[in-house]
Motif scaffolding. Structure first.
Motif: not given
Length: 118
Positions: A61-62, A88-89
């Motif tokens: 989902d992210s 955040e990746d």
């Protein structure tokens, strides 16, 4: 002996793009499923995207709407196009060929670092 070799990692600014590649050598047959996982510092490894040889894909989902997985089955190569990257990746990205079809082994690449930072 099957080997998965990733390439394309590095440093990118937030909002930027990057493309990862993973070439599987040592097999004359096309793998049914190929995909990507990632592991951020202090976190568990998580699935990112998978793609079957008949075109079925799944995404975490992210990353939905930002990442696109594709493959060249004839070359046993899988790609991950990453757009609009976020801090955040940041993680080590691993190519994965799980059991499926004729393949009974869970294969992993050595990982490639992706850092998203300004």
């Amino acid at each position: 002996q099957v080997q998965l070799v990733e390439s394309g990692g590095g440093l990118v600014q937030p909002g930027g793009s990057m493309r990862l590649s993973c070439a599987a050598s040592g097999s004359t047959l096309s793998f049914y499923v190929m995909g990507w996982h990632r592991q951020a510092p202090g976190k568990q490894r998580e699935p990112v995207a998978t793609l079957t040889s008949d075109g079925s894909s799944n995404y975490a989902d992210s990353v939905k709407g930002r990442f696109t997985i594709s493959r060249d089955s004839a070359k046993n190569t899988v790609y991950l196009q990453m757009n609009n990257l976020k801090p955040e990746d940041t993680a080590v990205y691993y190519c994965n060929v799980p059991p499926g079809g004729w393949n009974w082994v869970d294969y992993w690449g050595q990982g490639t670092q992706v850092t998203v930072s300004s």
